[in-house]
Design a protein around this motif. Structure first.
Motif, PDB file in Angstrom:
ATOM      1  N   ALA A 132      -7.816   2.110   3.127  1.00  0.00           N
ATOM      2  CA  ALA A 132      -7.370   0.894   3.406  1.00  0.00           C
ATOM      3  C   ALA A 132      -6.171   0.618   4.400  1.00  0.00           C
ATOM      4  O   ALA A 132      -6.181   0.114   5.157  1.00  0.00           O
ATOM      5  N   GLN A 133      -5.300   1.923   4.271  1.00  0.00           N
ATOM      6  CA  GLN A 133      -4.220   1.938   5.185  1.00  0.00           C
ATOM      7  C   GLN A 133      -4.918   1.998   6.831  1.00  0.00           C
ATOM      8  O   GLN A 133      -4.547   1.739   7.808  1.00  0.00           O
ATOM      9  N   LEU A 134      -5.900   3.120   6.757  1.00  0.00           N
ATOM     10  CA  LEU A 134      -6.499   3.083   8.074  1.00  0.00           C
ATOM     11  C   LEU A 134      -7.092   2.045   8.546  1.00  0.00           C
ATOM     12  O   LEU A 134      -7.095   1.815   9.833  1.00  0.00           O
TER      13      LEU A 134
ATOM     14  N   LEU B 261      -6.970   9.184 -10.185  1.00  0.00           N
ATOM     15  CA  LEU B 261      -5.814   9.178  -9.447  1.00  0.00           C
ATOM     16  C   LEU B 261      -6.171   9.534  -7.925  1.00  0.00           C
ATOM     17  O   LEU B 261      -5.690   8.988  -6.879  1.00  0.00           O
ATOM     18  N   ARG B 262      -6.752  10.544  -7.902  1.00  0.00           N
ATOM     19  CA  ARG B 262      -7.373  11.136  -6.569  1.00  0.00           C
ATOM     20  C   ARG B 262      -8.161  10.087  -5.868  1.00  0.00           C
ATOM     21  O   ARG B 262      -7.914   9.754  -4.588  1.00  0.00           O
ATOM     22  N   ILE B 263      -9.065   9.433  -6.524  1.00  0.00           N
ATOM     23  CA  ILE B 263      -9.868   8.308  -6.327  1.00  0.00           C
ATOM     24  C   ILE B 263      -8.908   7.171  -5.633  1.00  0.00           C
ATOM     25  O   ILE B 263      -9.315   6.607  -4.585  1.00  0.00           O
ATOM     26  N   ALA B 264      -8.006   6.759  -6.385  1.00  0.00           N
ATOM     27  CA  ALA B 264      -7.301   5.691  -6.021  1.00  0.00           C
ATOM     28  C   ALA B 264      -6.306   5.924  -4.780  1.00  0.00           C
ATOM     29  O   ALA B 264      -6.565   5.184  -4.006  1.00  0.00           O
ATOM     30  N   LEU B 265      -6.151   7.162  -4.720  1.00  0.00           N
ATOM     31  CA  LEU B 265      -5.172   7.612  -3.578  1.00  0.00           C
ATOM     32  C   LEU B 265      -6.010   7.720  -2.438  1.00  0.00           C
ATOM     33  O   LEU B 265      -5.595   7.156  -1.292  1.00  0.00           O
ATOM     34  N   ASN B 266      -7.152   8.044  -2.320  1.00  0.00           N
ATOM     35  CA  ASN B 266      -8.277   8.010  -1.270  1.00  0.00           C
ATOM     36  C   ASN B 266      -8.434   6.586  -0.836  1.00  0.00           C
ATOM     37  O   ASN B 266      -8.756   6.315   0.335  1.00  0.00           O
ATOM     38  N   LEU B 267      -8.544   5.618  -1.749  1.00  0.00           N
ATOM     39  CA  LEU B 267      -9.142   4.231  -1.445  1.00  0.00           C
ATOM     40  C   LEU B 267      -7.739   3.709  -0.720  1.00  0.00           C
ATOM     41  O   LEU B 267      -8.073   2.857   0.229  1.00  0.00           O
TER      42      LEU B 267
ATOM     43  N   LEU C 234       0.854  -1.261  -0.069  1.00  0.00           N
ATOM     44  CA  LEU C 234       0.003  -0.248  -0.137  1.00  0.00           C
ATOM     45  C   LEU C 234       0.660   1.195  -0.099  1.00  0.00           C
ATOM     46  O   LEU C 234       0.449   2.125  -0.662  1.00  0.00           O
ATOM     47  N   ASN C 235       1.865   1.506   0.842  1.00  0.00           N
ATOM     48  CA  ASN C 235       2.727   2.477   0.724  1.00  0.00           C
ATOM     49  C   ASN C 235       3.586   2.553  -0.652  1.00  0.00           C
ATOM     50  O   ASN C 235       3.543   3.644  -1.023  1.00  0.00           O
ATOM     51  N   GLU C 236       3.838   1.365  -1.184  1.00  0.00           N
ATOM     52  CA  GLU C 236       4.576   1.765  -2.434  1.00  0.00           C
ATOM     53  C   GLU C 236       3.659   2.243  -3.580  1.00  0.00           C
ATOM     54  O   GLU C 236       4.045   3.003  -4.301  1.00  0.00           O
ATOM     55  N   ALA C 237       2.202   1.739  -3.374  1.00  0.00           N
ATOM     56  CA  ALA C 237       1.380   2.251  -4.386  1.00  0.00           C
ATOM     57  C   ALA C 237       1.088   3.617  -4.239  1.00  0.00           C
ATOM     58  O   ALA C 237       0.964   4.374  -5.043  1.00  0.00           O
ATOM     59  N   LYS C 238       0.778   4.025  -2.882  1.00  0.00           N
ATOM     60  CA  LYS C 238       0.714   5.247  -2.434  1.00  0.00           C
ATOM     61  C   LYS C 238       1.780   6.258  -3.049  1.00  0.00           C
ATOM     62  O   LYS C 238       1.258   7.547  -3.464  1.00  0.00           O
ATOM     63  N   VAL C 239       2.930   5.864  -2.831  1.00  0.00           N
ATOM     64  CA  VAL C 239       4.129   6.918  -3.159  1.00  0.00           C
ATOM     65  C   VAL C 239       4.155   6.950  -4.995  1.00  0.00           C
ATOM     66  O   VAL C 239       4.204   7.937  -5.328  1.00  0.00           O
ATOM     67  N   ALA C 240       3.745   5.894  -5.643  1.00  0.00           N
ATOM     68  CA  ALA C 240       3.600   5.891  -7.155  1.00  0.00           C
ATOM     69  C   ALA C 240       2.484   6.718  -7.696  1.00  0.00           C
ATOM     70  O   ALA C 240       2.839   7.362  -8.547  1.00  0.00           O
ATOM     71  N   ILE C 241       1.286   6.693  -6.818  1.00  0.00           N
ATOM     72  CA  ILE C 241       0.208   7.148  -7.280  1.00  0.00           C
ATOM     73  C   ILE C 241       0.468   8.796  -7.011  1.00  0.00           C
ATOM     74  O   ILE C 241       0.183   9.669  -7.720  1.00  0.00           O
ATOM     75  N   MET C 242       0.743   9.243  -6.019  1.00  0.00           N
ATOM     76  CA  MET C 242       1.229  10.597  -5.804  1.00  0.00           C
ATOM     77  C   MET C 242       2.203  11.128  -6.782  1.00  0.00           C
ATOM     78  O   MET C 242       2.081  12.454  -7.191  1.00  0.00           O
ATOM     79  N   SER C 243       3.261  10.465  -7.130  1.00  0.00           N
ATOM     80  CA  SER C 243       4.212  11.020  -8.055  1.00  0.00           C
ATOM     81  C   SER C 243       3.505  11.403  -9.294  1.00  0.00           C
ATOM     82  O   SER C 243       3.525  12.320  -9.994  1.00  0.00           O
TER      83      SER C 243
END
Length: 63
Positions: free
Chosen positions: A56-58, A46-52, A8-17
């Motif tokens: 999931a992290q929470l 991308l914003r929706i994916a980041l939100n999801l 999840l952290n790796e996906a979040k970093v990639a999507i934020m970039s």
């Protein structure tokens, strides 16, 4: 779906970039409306994916 925290952290970093790059390129597309629309839709997705991912992290920290 259960994903490891690391995934999840790796996906979040990639999507934020990717989101940052898309947002920076948006002002350059003002003359090309079709590309602008496509990029705006990508940004929204991308914003929706980041939100999801954040949701999931929470959930994984609460369990």
């Amino acid at each position: 779906m259960n994903h490891r925290k690391e995934e999840l952290n790796e996906a979040k970093v990639a999507i934020m970039s990717l989101l940052s790059k898309c947002e920076k390129s948006l002002p350059n597309l003002k003359k090309n409306f079709s590309q602008q629309t496509l990029l705006e839709r990508r940004i929204k997705a991308l914003r929706i994916a980041l939100n999801l991912i954040e949701k999931a992290q929470l959930e994984s920290t609460n369990n």
